[in-house]
Design a protein around this motif. Structure first.
Motif, PDB file in Angstrom:
ATOM      1  N   GLU A  70      -7.822  -9.130 -16.198  1.00  0.00           N
ATOM      2  CA  GLU A  70      -8.783  -9.280 -17.005  1.00  0.00           C
ATOM      3  C   GLU A  70      -9.451  -8.866 -17.804  1.00  0.00           C
ATOM      4  N   LYS A  71     -10.129  -8.093 -17.138  1.00  0.00           N
ATOM      5  CA  LYS A  71     -11.251  -7.121 -17.748  1.00  0.00           C
ATOM      6  C   LYS A  71     -10.606  -6.102 -18.598  1.00  0.00           C
ATOM      7  N   SER A 106      -8.342  -4.317 -21.442  1.00  0.00           N
ATOM      8  CA  SER A 106      -8.178  -4.172 -22.672  1.00  0.00           C
ATOM      9  C   SER A 106      -6.112  -3.944 -22.555  1.00  0.00           C
ATOM     10  N   TYR A 138      -3.983  -4.765 -20.046  1.00  0.00           N
ATOM     11  CA  TYR A 138      -3.890  -5.307 -19.886  1.00  0.00           C
ATOM     12  C   TYR A 138      -3.280  -6.931 -20.559  1.00  0.00           C
ATOM     13  N   LYS A 139      -4.262  -7.176 -21.515  1.00  0.00           N
ATOM     14  CA  LYS A 139      -4.699  -8.470 -22.079  1.00  0.00           C
ATOM     15  C   LYS A 139      -3.471  -8.215 -23.560  1.00  0.00           C
ATOM     16  N   ASP A 140      -3.538  -6.590 -24.074  1.00  0.00           N
ATOM     17  CA  ASP A 140      -2.188  -6.457 -25.040  1.00  0.00           C
ATOM     18  C   ASP A 140      -1.018  -6.355 -24.795  1.00  0.00           C
ATOM     19  N   GLN A 154      -0.204  -8.116 -21.912  1.00  0.00           N
ATOM     20  CA  GLN A 154       0.206  -9.042 -21.705  1.00  0.00           C
ATOM     21  C   GLN A 154       0.139 -10.716 -23.317  1.00  0.00           C
ATOM     22  N   SER A 155      -0.207 -10.571 -23.704  1.00  0.00           N
ATOM     23  CA  SER A 155      -0.214 -10.664 -25.848  1.00  0.00           C
ATOM     24  C   SER A 155       1.612  -9.989 -25.999  1.00  0.00           C
TER      25      SER A 155
END
Length: 172
Positions: free
Chosen positions: A34-35, A37, A39-41, A43-44
């Motif tokens: 979750e920390k 970026s 991974y966030k990209d 997942q998005s």
């Protein structure tokens, strides 16, 4: 698979550690991911693809529903041959929608393949960072509290998630 590996490592650690002090720590891979970026990209991207595919399937199912309602309204006026033909069309359209759903979201479907493409490289980076941290600090065992391993208690000083983030070059 992960639970079996952790169980095997725990048994191995308890057997081999009878004569020596074992060094171990706990990480939280969910917290680490979750920390990141990347991974966030990823997942998005997956979420957007999934929403688009789900809309595509919903549209096909709405078309099936519309065909069925039209058929129901016209059924009394249709000959037996026409009824059979329309029923076959509806069934074929529904099968097409279900096949698309299976292709997109089924076992080893498009979503699975995209998850492998987008998420796996990020997970591999975390795995390599954990291995690097464990070998540099001489840990015999690293447990992940995010993956379904049940921990009744974990002293916060054992959590080395922030050390992994440092190795990855990510600040809290």
């Amino acid at each position: 698979m992960k639970n079996i590996l952790v169980s095997a490592l725990l048994v191995l650690a308890s057997v081999s550690g009878a004569n020596a002090q074992q060094h171990y720590c706990i990480i939280d891979s969910k917290y680490i991911l979750e920390k990141m970026s990347d991974y966030k990209d990823a997942q998005s991207k997956l979420d957007n693809l999934s929403k688009g595919w789900q809309k595509e399937i919903d549209d096909k199912m709405a078309e099936v529903d519309k065909m069925y309602k039209g058929y129901q309204a016209e059924k009394p006026m249709l000959s037996d041959d026409m009824r059979k033909k329309r029923e076959d069309e509806i069934v074929a359209k529904e099968k097409e929608a279900k096949d698309l759903q299976k292709q997109r979201f089924g076992y080893e479907g498009d979503l699975f393949k995209k998850r492998q493409e987008f998420i796996k490289p990020v997970q591999d980076r975390v795995f390599n960072a954990v291995q690097k941290m464990a070998s540099s600090k001489n840990y015999d065992l690293v447990l992940d509290k995010a993956g379904g391993v049940t921990l009744f208690y974990a002293d916060p000083k054992l959590d080395r998630s922030d050390d992994v983030l440092k190795i990855l070059g990510i600040n809290k």
